[in-house]
Design a protein around this motif. Structure first.
Motif, PDB file in Angstrom:
ATOM      1  N   UNK A  28       1.560 -24.107  10.922  1.00 18.17           N
ATOM      2  CA  UNK A  28       1.469 -23.793  12.343  1.00 18.17           C
ATOM      3  C   UNK A  28       1.049 -24.993  13.198  1.00 18.17           C
ATOM      4  N   UNK A  29       0.600 -26.103  12.614  1.00 14.01           N
ATOM      5  CA  UNK A  29       0.180 -27.265  13.389  1.00 14.01           C
ATOM      6  C   UNK A  29       1.355 -28.122  13.855  1.00 14.01           C
ATOM      7  N   UNK A  30       2.559 -27.766  13.448  1.00 17.45           N
ATOM      8  CA  UNK A  30       3.715 -28.586  13.812  1.00 17.45           C
ATOM      9  C   UNK A  30       4.008 -28.454  15.303  1.00 17.45           C
ATOM     10  N   UNK A  31       4.728 -29.452  15.848  1.00 15.60           N
ATOM     11  CA  UNK A  31       5.118 -29.460  17.248  1.00 15.60           C
ATOM     12  C   UNK A  31       6.453 -30.142  17.422  1.00 15.60           C
ATOM     13  N   UNK A  32       6.812 -30.422  18.688  1.00 11.68           N
ATOM     14  CA  UNK A  32       8.151 -30.915  18.981  1.00 11.68           C
ATOM     15  C   UNK A  32       8.424 -32.290  18.382  1.00 11.68           C
ATOM     16  N   UNK A  33       7.407 -33.119  18.158  1.00 13.05           N
ATOM     17  CA  UNK A  33       7.645 -34.451  17.616  1.00 13.05           C
ATOM     18  C   UNK A  33       7.195 -34.576  16.163  1.00 13.05           C
ATOM     19  N   UNK A  34       6.878 -33.452  15.534  1.00 15.83           N
ATOM     20  CA  UNK A  34       6.536 -33.492  14.114  1.00 15.83           C
ATOM     21  C   UNK A  34       7.790 -33.814  13.296  1.00 15.83           C
ATOM     22  N   UNK A  35       7.646 -34.755  12.386  1.00 16.24           N
ATOM     23  CA  UNK A  35       8.785 -35.171  11.558  1.00 16.24           C
ATOM     24  C   UNK A  35       9.189 -34.027  10.631  1.00 16.24           C
TER      25      UNK A  35
END
Length: 660
Positions: A356-363
């Protein structure tokens, strides 16, 4: 008093009411029905009613007489003749309802009864309902005291009958519960592996279930008549006696642990639940009845688990445990460090996907690597860009490690999350410095080589400003090198959030430059009572912005404004000028936080500002002024604010990523 007033044939009605309620062969409803009929005759009215009043509604339970009233009829209490009866201290009697203020007008218009006599019923200390009598004809005389007392008599006897039945029902239910409990206990005691026992007021066993033989190594007969204190370790005796005293004071005790010395001399840890047993009058505790189970192994496991949990709780890196047996691997537990690191409280994390910590610029490739490792039951470590609860990005070193059950299947995933933002920022800053130095050094050296070649030409063919250009280019290279060293020095300095007064910050930033620009107009505005939460190097960053505003404007009377204002939980600092403005590409590069092979900043001053501001969780933007003159630059810094009553550590923020 009734005997003195209610004389003559009407006293027979009173006797009938007594006889009705004295007949225990009928229930309260039947007795009340009969008493209503007697009252209808007694008052020569049309209707007698027994009602229930609850939640603002009057419901008829029994009716005697005409007018079509039936059990189950309801109406709002506000539209009922009984409205004021429930608040009266005695009976409420009305000869002419049309003229009486005690009868709701709406009730009179609905039903049209002129005569009313009623009294409330009180059962178990609370208003239950009413007894009332209603007649269509207006009475030609007031109700006598005997008549009022008759209504009260019916209400009192009805209340007593209802209370008696309520008590009998409670007593019957309790008896049934006791009998059922006895039957259940007799069955359980013969089959359960738990120890069931009873202890009298002298602390002696009066009953012990057959499980004692296997559980504690004693036959039940060996324990009967002996005090439980004989078998406890000294450390447990006081605990057990306090529990015993609580039970005999009427307070049940749950999950009390004691150490019991078994028949083989080994100590068995028992967890006991004990409750009081009362005498037949339900007034005095005569025994304590309990059940105990062996928790020796569990206590050892709990001790080991507490040690592990303490280690996890005290860990400085975030730990999240996910359920590998369910889709999306939901998180089941996190430690305190994880909550501090991400900003998410445990209540918002448990049940969420472990990604859940991912975001738009997470690889996405880093996430795939972790996911494939989890599926394969293999450990793995990656570095990726994560997002905190407030949506600020940070660099994460994430590791996953599978945990298998007794069958060898992966049951849980332990994730370790380490904030490596500061380290990654430094590494990428060094990379940036190398790129900028290589780029600018190559360009400037090309200039120097070109002008150096012109020195071999005759003097008449040399550009008139060749010396100035060479000196200027060399000075730019020296300044760039010094700025790079300064930026690297700040990057390697320990990060120390502190409380900074905006007015003092501005004074330190302006002091080195104002003497050299006497014609410049500088406006300083501080519209906040709070301080800025950042490091002392913020003053150097502001000095850089002031230097850009004053040094790069060819007009000597340039105007600069430096402002600090409140902006929610932050302070917004702006440095604005009316100079020629910053090149669009330079502003875009600094705002984006990165350079590309085709886009390079000309200097490192703005990188220094961006580095300092983002290091303390702030943001930095620089743009062209939107003034009517169409020139100038506005630099905006947004940093955490700290109030007079706040602590720095409570408002300080972690660094943001800067370079991505």
């Amino acid at each position: 008093m009734l005997d003195d007033v209610d004389e003559g044939p009407r006293s027979a009605h009173r006797e009938q009411v007594y006889e009705t309620f004295a007949d225990r062969s009928v229930g309260p409803e039947t007795a009340i029905q009969r008493a209503l009929a007697v009252g209808v005759e007694r008052f020569d009215v049309d209707v007698g009613l027994f009602t229930r009043v609850s939640d603002g509604v009057r419901c008829i339970l029994e009716a005697a007489g005409g007018r079509g009233f039936e059990a189950g009829d309801t109406c709002p209490l506000e539209r009922s003749y009984c409205r004021n009866t429930v608040d009266a201290s005695g009976s409420l009697c009305v000869e002419s309802a049309a003229d009486a203020g005690s009868i709701p007008r709406a009730a009179y218009e609905d039903l049209g009864f002129e005569t009313y006599a009623g009294c409330k019923l009180v059962v178990d200390g609370a208003v239950f309902g009413t007894i009332c009598f209603l007649g269509e004809r207006e009475r030609d005389r007031p109700f006598s005291e005997a008549e009022e007392l008759f209504v009260e008599l019916v209400a009192r006897l009805a209340s007593q009958a209802l209370e008696r039945r309520s008590y009998e029902n409670r007593l019957r239910r309790r008896t049934e519960q006791v009998l059922e409990e006895k039957r259940r206990l007799e069955g359980v005691t013969q089959t359960t592996f738990d120890l069931i026992y009873r202890i009298d007021s002298a602390t002696e066993f009066t009953y012990v279930s057959p499980a004692a033989s296997q559980l504690i190594g004693y036959d039940p007969e060996e324990l009967l008549g002996r005090s439980f204190a004989e078998f406890l370790t000294p450390a447990s005796t006081q605990v057990a006696m306090e529990a015993f005293q609580s039970v005999f004071a009427g307070e049940p005790v749950e999950q009390v642990e004691v150490e019991f010395t078994g028949g083989d001399g080994e100590v068995v840890v028992l967890e006991a639940n004990v409750r009081p047993v009362y005498d037949d009058d339900d007034e005095e505790v005569v025994e304590a009845q309990g059940v105990a189970r062996d928790v020796t192994t569990r206590r050892q496991q709990d001790r080991e688990l507490r040690v592990r949990n303490r280690a996890l709780a005290d860990a400085q890196f975030g730990i999240a445990i996910a359920d590998a047996t369910r889709p999306d691997y939901p998180i089941v537990d996190v430690n305190d460090a994880f909550q501090r690191l991400t900003g998410y409280p445990e209540s918002e994390v448990v049940g969420e996907s472990w990604l859940f910590l991912r975001g738009e610029e997470t690889d996405p490739s880093a996430l795939t690597t972790l996911y494939e490792a989890v599926k394969a039951g293999e450990p793995e470590t990656v570095q990726l860009l994560g997002y905190r609860r407030d949506e600020t990005p940070f660099w994460v070193r994430a590791s996953v490690s599978p945990v298998t059950d007794d069958a060898g299947a992966v049951s849980h995933i332990i994730g370790f999350v380490e904030d490596v933002t500061e380290r990654t920022r430094t590494e990428r800053l060094v990379q940036l410095l190398n790129r900028v130095l290589r780029h600018n050094l190559r360009n400037d050296m090309n200039v120097l080589v070109g002008y150096g070649a012109l020195l071999d030409e005759p003097a008449a063919q040399q550009p008139p400003d060749i010396g100035r250009v060479v000196q200027s280019t060399a000075a730019d290279l020296v300044a760039l090198s010094e700025k790079a060293r300064e930026l690297e020095r700040y990057a390697r300095r320990e990060r120390t959030p502190t409380r900074l007064d905006p007015a003092e910050l501005f004074a330190r930033a302006l002091e080195p430059h104002l003497p050299a620009h006497p014609e410049a107009v500088v406006d300083v505005v501080v519209e906040t009572d709070r301080d800025v939460c950042a490091g002392a190097e913020l003053a150097r960053a502001l000095e850089e912005l002031v230097d850009n505003a004053l040094e790069h404007d060819p007009d000597p009377d340039t105007r600069v404004s430096v402002t600090a204002r409140d902006d929610g939980d932050a302070i917004e600092i702006t440095v604005a000028d009316d100079g020629p403005g910053l090149p669009e590409m330079e502003a875009a590069i600094v705002e984006a936080g990165r350079e590309t092979p085709l886009e390079h900043g000309d200097g490192l001053g703005l990188w220094l500002v961006n580095w300092v501001v983002t290091r303390y969780g702030g943001s930095f933007q620089i743009r062209a002024s939107d003034s009517d003159e169409g020139s100038g630059t506005v630099a905006t810094l947004r940093l955490p604010a700290v109030g007079t009553e706040q602590r720095v550590e409570d408002v300080a923020r972690r660094p943001t990523t800067l370079f991505r």
